[in-house]
Design an enzyme around this catalytic site. Structure first.
Site, PDB file in Angstrom:
ATOM      1  N   HIS A  41       8.519  -3.434   1.821  1.00  0.00           N
ATOM      2  CA  HIS A  41       9.101  -4.730   2.189  1.00  0.00           C
ATOM      3  C   HIS A  41      10.576  -4.617   2.597  1.00  0.00           C
ATOM      4  O   HIS A  41      11.005  -5.185   3.592  1.00  0.00           O
ATOM      5  CB  HIS A  41       8.995  -5.714   1.029  1.00  0.00           C
ATOM      6  CG  HIS A  41       7.621  -5.805   0.427  1.00  0.00           C
ATOM      7  ND1 HIS A  41       6.480  -5.775   1.181  1.00  0.00           N
ATOM      8  CD2 HIS A  41       7.210  -5.933  -0.864  1.00  0.00           C
ATOM      9  CE1 HIS A  41       5.417  -5.885   0.388  1.00  0.00           C
ATOM     10  NE2 HIS A  41       5.838  -5.982  -0.863  1.00  0.00           N
ATOM     11  N   ALA A  80     -13.744  -8.556  -3.744  1.00  0.00           N
ATOM     12  CA  ALA A  80     -13.940 -10.000  -3.583  1.00  0.00           C
ATOM     13  C   ALA A  80     -13.696 -10.801  -4.854  1.00  0.00           C
ATOM     14  O   ALA A  80     -13.524 -12.018  -4.792  1.00  0.00           O
ATOM     15  CB  ALA A  80     -15.357 -10.266  -3.088  1.00  0.00           C
ATOM     16  N   ASP A 132       7.229   0.417  -4.926  1.00  0.00           N
ATOM     17  CA  ASP A 132       6.516  -0.863  -4.930  1.00  0.00           C
ATOM     18  C   ASP A 132       7.129  -1.862  -3.941  1.00  0.00           C
ATOM     19  O   ASP A 132       6.418  -2.628  -3.311  1.00  0.00           O
ATOM     20  CB  ASP A 132       6.550  -1.447  -6.357  1.00  0.00           C
ATOM     21  CG  ASP A 132       5.756  -2.737  -6.470  1.00  0.00           C
ATOM     22  OD1 ASP A 132       4.569  -2.717  -6.098  1.00  0.00           O
ATOM     23  OD2 ASP A 132       6.315  -3.747  -6.929  1.00  0.00           O
ATOM     24  N   ASP A 145       1.827  -5.589   5.168  1.00  0.00           N
ATOM     25  CA  ASP A 145       3.055  -5.726   4.399  1.00  0.00           C
ATOM     26  C   ASP A 145       3.276  -7.231   4.387  1.00  0.00           C
ATOM     27  O   ASP A 145       3.677  -7.807   5.401  1.00  0.00           O
ATOM     28  CB  ASP A 145       4.218  -5.015   5.085  1.00  0.00           C
ATOM     29  CG  ASP A 145       5.475  -5.097   4.242  1.00  0.00           C
ATOM     30  OD1 ASP A 145       5.761  -6.204   3.742  1.00  0.00           O
ATOM     31  OD2 ASP A 145       6.161  -4.086   4.082  1.00  0.00           O
ATOM     32  N   HIS A 146       2.980  -7.873   3.267  1.00  0.00           N
ATOM     33  CA  HIS A 146       2.914  -9.340   3.336  1.00  0.00           C
ATOM     34  C   HIS A 146       4.282  -9.966   3.626  1.00  0.00           C
ATOM     35  O   HIS A 146       4.360 -11.107   4.068  1.00  0.00           O
ATOM     36  CB  HIS A 146       2.258  -9.941   2.087  1.00  0.00           C
ATOM     37  CG  HIS A 146       3.131  -9.982   0.876  1.00  0.00           C
ATOM     38  ND1 HIS A 146       3.384  -8.885   0.104  1.00  0.00           N
ATOM     39  CD2 HIS A 146       3.821 -10.995   0.300  1.00  0.00           C
ATOM     40  CE1 HIS A 146       4.190  -9.230  -0.899  1.00  0.00           C
ATOM     41  NE2 HIS A 146       4.468 -10.506  -0.803  1.00  0.00           N
TER      42      HIS A 146
END
Ligand code: BG6
Length: 501
Positions: free
Chosen positions: A245, A16, A240, A182-183
């Site tokens: 991605h 957080a 990475d 996976d943004h």
């Protein structure tokens, strides 16, 4: 799935006080709140090691939102922050989970959350398994509503470690309760790939080896490794960026039309793409993949250090900060069409773009030795500009001959303020139970297996020429040669930005 009523949720956020929470998650939650996509029926229990008072935590939330967003109304923000509670927690301490359970039950009553729980792991991956075991043994996952877990990347560092991690999480959660982030899948224009392909009569019939010459996917960054040297030096660009991605974008570009838009159908088509990837021999891998590491360079008047000079990076590091590859998909649609993929740090521009290059027309009626006819290109701009461009040829005004033109569509300008952030969408999806834009275990497993083979030969054969590209350039010369061998070239995406965007 009911997307009409705002979802209710207790979000237990591990990590957080971390960077991700502060930069992305709190502002994204606030955007959802401001738009009414979540209402008063949500609460967040922020969990991290350091001691913080409730007031300090809520002040952090307000800072995070204010530094990320503009035009924030203070009243809204204050009301929003009252939904956040802090618990200082040692992830290996059983007692502490009992406290969390008690707090969760209180929150559940206070905000009428119907027992819906979302556990968000935004911290060092070595703790994911441990935490998920504790969540189960403490009874936190024993709830009358839904229980879901969101896992940040990296999901393992190779196939084996990913499998181990998956097995641990599966002790406490079912596959459909696991949301692997996976943004890139939350980015508006990545989600647009399917729409562009499957809702336009002029693309889908041409989307195959009869009409497409090659497809190029580039994700270039100008930043170096910043503060993340410790992690990055063990990872590198292949693990990475490429394994997740880039391979996800590839799957969306190459998949067959799904029979419907359900999560299962889309995922199964993506999995089939990953299954059809040509498994190269070691020699072929060496021929078809190029690695790079940045040396010193400049950006404007600023001089930039080499990768090996970055904090917490080994001075002799053999880690790649750039990767380019030529991939082949062995199926009827794509046989013979190369997919070129590159990604790297400290490049000339921050940009993610897809260039679909169509084959040349059978003959050029307008042949002119000074001017070659440009092939048609469809450019999908993922970031920073969002949109699509079609590169066509038309008549030169008032003269004979052809001239290239670009037809642009800028996604942002139509709805500038409202393009949702990737994390905003993904958080919302996880609350309404939509796993479509998260990675299924089968995708993770296949992409690791593909990448492991490359990592292995690179490890066995350290690159003697590192560093091999200057900071601020578009990567090593060998990556250009990779395409030249096929008579192709990387399209200069740095000049392709949509100006009006
Ligand atoms: C992350 C990588 O997944 O993606 C980072 O770990 C990288 O190294 C980042 O910088 C790029 O994301 P974006 O959205 O800025 O293209």
């Amino acid at each position: 799935m009911n997307t009409k009523q705002p979802p209710t949720s207790l979000i237990m956020l591990f990590g957080a006080t971390g960077d991700l929470a502060m930069r992305k998650l709190y502002p994204s939650l606030f955007r959802l709140y401001r738009k009414g996509k979540i209402n008063e029926h949500f609460a967040v229990i922020g969990v991290a090691r350091r001691p913080l008072t409730q007031e300090q935590y809520q002040a952090n939330i307000m800072d995070s939102v204010q530094s990320a967003l503009e035009n924030v109304k203070l009243d809204d923000l204050k009301r929003f922050a009252t939904h956040f509670y802090y618990h200082s927690h040692d992830v290996s301490d059983t007692e502490s989970y009992a406290d969390l359970k008690r707090i969760a039950e209180e929150m559940d009553k206070k905000y009428q959350l119907q027992g819906n729980r979302l556990f968000y792991m935004a911290m060092a991956p070595e703790f994911f398994g441990l935490i998920s075991n504790h969540l189960k043994s403490s009874g936190l996952t024993d709830t009358k509503g839904y229980k879901r877990v969101i896992i940040e990347k990296p999901f393992g560092h190779d196939f084996e470690s990913a499998q181990e991690l998956n097995n641990m999480i599966r002790n406490s959660f079912e596959e459909d309760e696991i949301y692997r982030i996976d943004h890139y899948l939350g980015k508006e224009m990545v989600q647009n790939i399917e729409v562009i392909r499957f809702s336009n009569a002029m693309f889908e019939p041409l989307w195959n080896n009869r009409y497409i010459s090659n497809i190029q996917i580039t994700s270039s960054e100008t930043l170096g490794v910043e503060e993340r040297g410790r992690y990055y030096d063990k990872s590198g660009a292949l693990k990475d960026m490429f394994q997740n991605h880039m391979m996800q974008i590839l799957a969306l570009l190459a998949m067959e039309p799904p029979i419907s838009l359900t999560t299962e159908e889309i995922r199964s088509e993506k999995v089939r793409v990953l299954r059809s990837l040509r498994a190269y021999s070691d020699e072929e891998l060496a021929e078809n993949f190029v690695r790079g590491q940045y040396g010193p360079g400049t950006a404007g008047s600023e001089s930039l250090p080499s990768y090996r000079e970055e904090p917490m990076v080994d001075e002799q590091s053999n880690t790649e900060t750039y990767v380019a590859g030529k991939l082949k998909i062995d199926n009827f649609r794509w046989a013979g069409v190369p997919f070129y993929i590159r990604t790297g740090k400290r490049m000339a521009t921050k940009s993610t773009k897809i260039v679909v290059q169509f084959k040349d027309i059978p003959m050029n009626l307008y042949y002119n030795p000074q001017e070659e006819l440009n092939p048609n290109l469809l450019v999908i701009h993922i970031q920073p500009d969002e949109g699509i461009t079609l590169h066509l040829n038309v008549k030169k005004s008032g003269k004979n001959g052809t001239t290239p033109i670009r037809l642009n569509y800028c996604n942002k300008s139509s709805d500038k303020m409202n393009t949702p952030e990737a994390y905003e969408k993904l958080l919302f999806d996880s609350m309404v139970g939509d796993t479509t834009n998260f990675t299924h275990w089968d995708e993770v497993a296949l992409s690791w297996k593909f990448v492991d083979a490359i990592a292995r030969i690179w490890k066995e054969n350290p690159e003697p020429d590192f560093p091999n590209y200057a900071s601020g350039s578009m990567g090593p010369a060998k990556a250009d040669e990779l395409l030249e061998k096929d008579g192709n070239m990387w399209w200069p995406i740095e000049d392709f930005e949509i100006e009006s965007c």
